[in-house]
Design an enzyme around this catalytic site. Structure first.
Site, PDB file in Angstrom:
ATOM      1  N   ARG A   1      -1.198   7.280  -3.410  1.00  0.00           N
ATOM      2  CA  ARG A   1      -2.494   7.116  -2.742  1.00  0.00           C
ATOM      3  C   ARG A   1      -3.448   6.376  -3.667  1.00  0.00           C
ATOM      4  O   ARG A   1      -3.441   6.572  -4.890  1.00  0.00           O
ATOM      5  CB  ARG A   1      -3.069   8.495  -2.405  1.00  0.00           C
ATOM      6  CG  ARG A   1      -4.312   8.490  -1.528  1.00  0.00           C
ATOM      7  CD  ARG A   1      -4.046   7.831  -0.207  1.00  0.00           C
ATOM      8  NE  ARG A   1      -4.754   8.500   0.883  1.00  0.00           N
ATOM      9  CZ  ARG A   1      -5.130   7.887   1.995  1.00  0.00           C
ATOM     10  NH1 ARG A   1      -4.913   6.587   2.158  1.00  0.00           N
ATOM     11  NH2 ARG A   1      -5.713   8.557   2.969  1.00  0.00           N
TER      12      ARG A   1
ATOM     13  N   TYR B   1     -15.297   1.583   9.540  1.00  0.00           N
ATOM     14  CA  TYR B   1     -13.826   1.625   9.541  1.00  0.00           C
ATOM     15  C   TYR B   1     -13.306   2.233  10.838  1.00  0.00           C
ATOM     16  O   TYR B   1     -12.405   1.673  11.487  1.00  0.00           O
ATOM     17  CB  TYR B   1     -13.338   2.444   8.340  1.00  0.00           C
ATOM     18  CG  TYR B   1     -11.885   2.851   8.418  1.00  0.00           C
ATOM     19  CD1 TYR B   1     -10.869   1.935   8.149  1.00  0.00           C
ATOM     20  CD2 TYR B   1     -11.517   4.160   8.762  1.00  0.00           C
ATOM     21  CE1 TYR B   1      -9.532   2.303   8.220  1.00  0.00           C
ATOM     22  CE2 TYR B   1     -10.184   4.531   8.839  1.00  0.00           C
ATOM     23  CZ  TYR B   1      -9.203   3.600   8.572  1.00  0.00           C
ATOM     24  OH  TYR B   1      -7.876   3.966   8.649  1.00  0.00           O
TER      25      TYR B   1
ATOM     26  N   GLU C   1      -9.732   9.169  12.025  1.00  0.00           N
ATOM     27  CA  GLU C   1     -11.164   8.911  11.872  1.00  0.00           C
ATOM     28  C   GLU C   1     -11.787   8.412  13.170  1.00  0.00           C
ATOM     29  O   GLU C   1     -13.010   8.486  13.341  1.00  0.00           O
ATOM     30  CB  GLU C   1     -11.406   7.892  10.753  1.00  0.00           C
ATOM     31  CG  GLU C   1     -11.164   8.416   9.351  1.00  0.00           C
ATOM     32  CD  GLU C   1     -12.256   9.375   8.868  1.00  0.00           C
ATOM     33  OE1 GLU C   1     -13.411   9.247   9.323  1.00  0.00           O
ATOM     34  OE2 GLU C   1     -11.942  10.246   8.039  1.00  0.00           O
TER      35      GLU C   1
ATOM     36  N   GLN D   1      -8.672  -2.787   5.700  1.00  0.00           N
ATOM     37  CA  GLN D   1      -9.619  -2.289   4.706  1.00  0.00           C
ATOM     38  C   GLN D   1      -9.791  -0.826   5.088  1.00  0.00           C
ATOM     39  O   GLN D   1     -10.496  -0.507   6.027  1.00  0.00           O
ATOM     40  CB  GLN D   1     -10.953  -3.053   4.760  1.00  0.00           C
ATOM     41  CG  GLN D   1     -11.910  -2.763   3.602  1.00  0.00           C
ATOM     42  CD  GLN D   1     -12.290  -1.290   3.409  1.00  0.00           C
ATOM     43  OE1 GLN D   1     -11.719  -0.596   2.553  1.00  0.00           O
ATOM     44  NE2 GLN D   1     -13.223  -0.798   4.201  1.00  0.00           N
TER      45      GLN D   1
ATOM     46  N   SER E   1      -6.001   5.764  13.459  1.00  0.00           N
ATOM     47  CA  SER E   1      -6.478   6.756  12.490  1.00  0.00           C
ATOM     48  C   SER E   1      -7.205   7.913  13.159  1.00  0.00           C
ATOM     49  O   SER E   1      -7.922   7.730  14.149  1.00  0.00           O
ATOM     50  CB  SER E   1      -7.435   6.068  11.506  1.00  0.00           C
ATOM     51  OG  SER E   1      -8.130   7.003  10.725  1.00  0.00           O
TER      52      SER E   1
ATOM     53  N   GLY F   1       0.826  -1.200   0.000  1.00  0.00           N
ATOM     54  CA  GLY F   1       0.000   0.000   0.000  1.00  0.00           C
ATOM     55  C   GLY F   1       0.861   1.252   0.000  1.00  0.00           C
ATOM     56  O   GLY F   1       2.103   1.182  -0.035  1.00  0.00           O
ATOM     57  N   GLN F   2       0.219   2.401   0.047  1.00  0.00           N
ATOM     58  CA  GLN F   2       0.947   3.675   0.037  1.00  0.00           C
ATOM     59  C   GLN F   2       1.967   3.759   1.163  1.00  0.00           C
ATOM     60  O   GLN F   2       3.157   3.997   0.936  1.00  0.00           O
ATOM     61  CB  GLN F   2      -0.042   4.839   0.170  1.00  0.00           C
ATOM     62  CG  GLN F   2       0.643   6.181   0.432  1.00  0.00           C
ATOM     63  CD  GLN F   2      -0.307   7.297   0.817  1.00  0.00           C
ATOM     64  OE1 GLN F   2      -0.603   8.149   0.003  1.00  0.00           O
ATOM     65  NE2 GLN F   2      -0.794   7.293   2.052  1.00  0.00           N
TER      66      GLN F   2
END
Length: 327
Positions: free
Chosen positions: A181, A146, A124, A76, A122, A12-13
């Site tokens: 990204r 998430y 979030e 995810q 995160s 991933g990034q």
């Protein structure tokens, strides 16, 4: 003797930038991936396959790699998609972390070796924020499957640290972007569209809530903070961000402005891109990281938008040349 690092989600990034950073520090880098991600690249050497929805071979991987440090980035990680596949998101992003921590606990008991563990938490998790900016003591109010899964992983990491004396840390990273990204994320969706519109390969860009505000930085800067977190004498948790907030609208202005276009002529709002529960504002208070890690972001918001647009311009020009050559 080289230190050995194991990075989950290595293709991933963040895995890309972290693996490069650790190799510059002379680490022996190994990775775990669940699949090859088109557009990000083939899995690197020393790469193992594991599905964190079941994790049956984690003990085997740990025994083979014998890591000194583990960076758990696999998840995810698309917030909007997590509303469509909430159970899978919980299994991979939440319970997947628990599977890895339990495998790590077993490995430490068997090998009598202490491993340093980093959990990619995160911003979030703050969700419907109760204060701004958000620090390590700000309460969580997750607003997506998430984010709920990430809160679960955050507390499991602390639980294993406190229950078993493991060196387990959380890095609560705010939004960090780059030319690598994923194209489903709003910043990359914008910069790719900018390039296609500039080269007359696309007419419009459809987005959801462009007034949402985020604390955006460069992924290449943030992986250094991950490493610094695991170099401290004692395990701890850190908020990582710039301390500055910008709206999606401002990112549009910076990205389209990089190629001398007016975003208002090309962007339209589509309700399908709104989340069922919106997160309106996220802004980091990175003062603890600044003081204890001596970490500061280097790439500005404007520089980030420009370098992402420039990278997508190069990719799209290649795409256009190939398309014209085959027609």
């Amino acid at each position: 003797m080289k230190r050995v690092a194991l990075i989950t989600g290595i293709n991933g990034q963040d895995g890309y930038y972290l693996s490069r950073f650790l190799k510059s520090k002379d680490y022996d880098v190994h990775g775990i991936t669940s699949c090859s991600k088109p557009g990000i690249g083939e899995p690197p050497e020393n790469c193992y396959y594991c599905d964190f929805a079941e994790g049956s071979n984690l003990n085997q991987i740990l025994g083979t790699v014998q890591p000194d440090e583990i960076y758990h980035l696999a998840a995810q990680s698309h917030v909007r998609l997590s509303f469509d596949i909430p159970v899978y998101t919980a299994e991979v992003t939440g319970v997947g972390t628990l599977r890895l921590l339990e495998a790590l606990r077993y490995y430490e008991e068997q090998s009598q070796k202490k491993i340093r563990f980093y959990q990619a938490s995160s911003s979030e998790m703050f969700g419907k924020v109760v204060e701004s900016p958000q620090s390590e003591t700000t309460p969580f109010h997750p607003r997506s499957p998430y984010a709920c899964a990430k809160v679960f992983s955050y507390w499991q990491t602390i639980n294993y640290r406190e229950s078993y004396g493991m060196y387990a840390c959380n890095g609560i990273l705010f939004n960090h972007e780059s030319p690598r990204r994923g194209e489903a994320f709003v910043t990359r969706k914008i910069t790719k569209a900018v390039a296609r519109i500039k080269l007359e390969m696309q007419d419009k860009l459809y987005l959801g809530n462009i007034d949402a505000k985020r604390d955006w930085g460069f992924a290449g800067d943030y992986v250094e903070a991950m490493w610094l977190i695991l170099q401290q004498d004692k395990p701890d948790d850190f908020v990582i961000g710039t301390g500055k907030t910008h709206s999606v609208r401002e990112f549009l202005e910076a990205a389209f402005g990089a190629v001398d276009l007016d975003w208002k002529q090309y962007v339209e709002i589509d309700p399908q891109y709104y989340r069922p529960a919106e997160v309106e504002l996220l802004c980091a208070d990175p003062s603890k990281a600044r003081q204890k890690l001596n970490w500061e972001p280097k790439v500005s918001f404007e520089e980030l938008a420009r370098l992402m647009v420039e990278a997508d311009m190069r990719l799209t020009q290649q795409e256009k040349i190939l398309s014209e050559a085959s027609s």
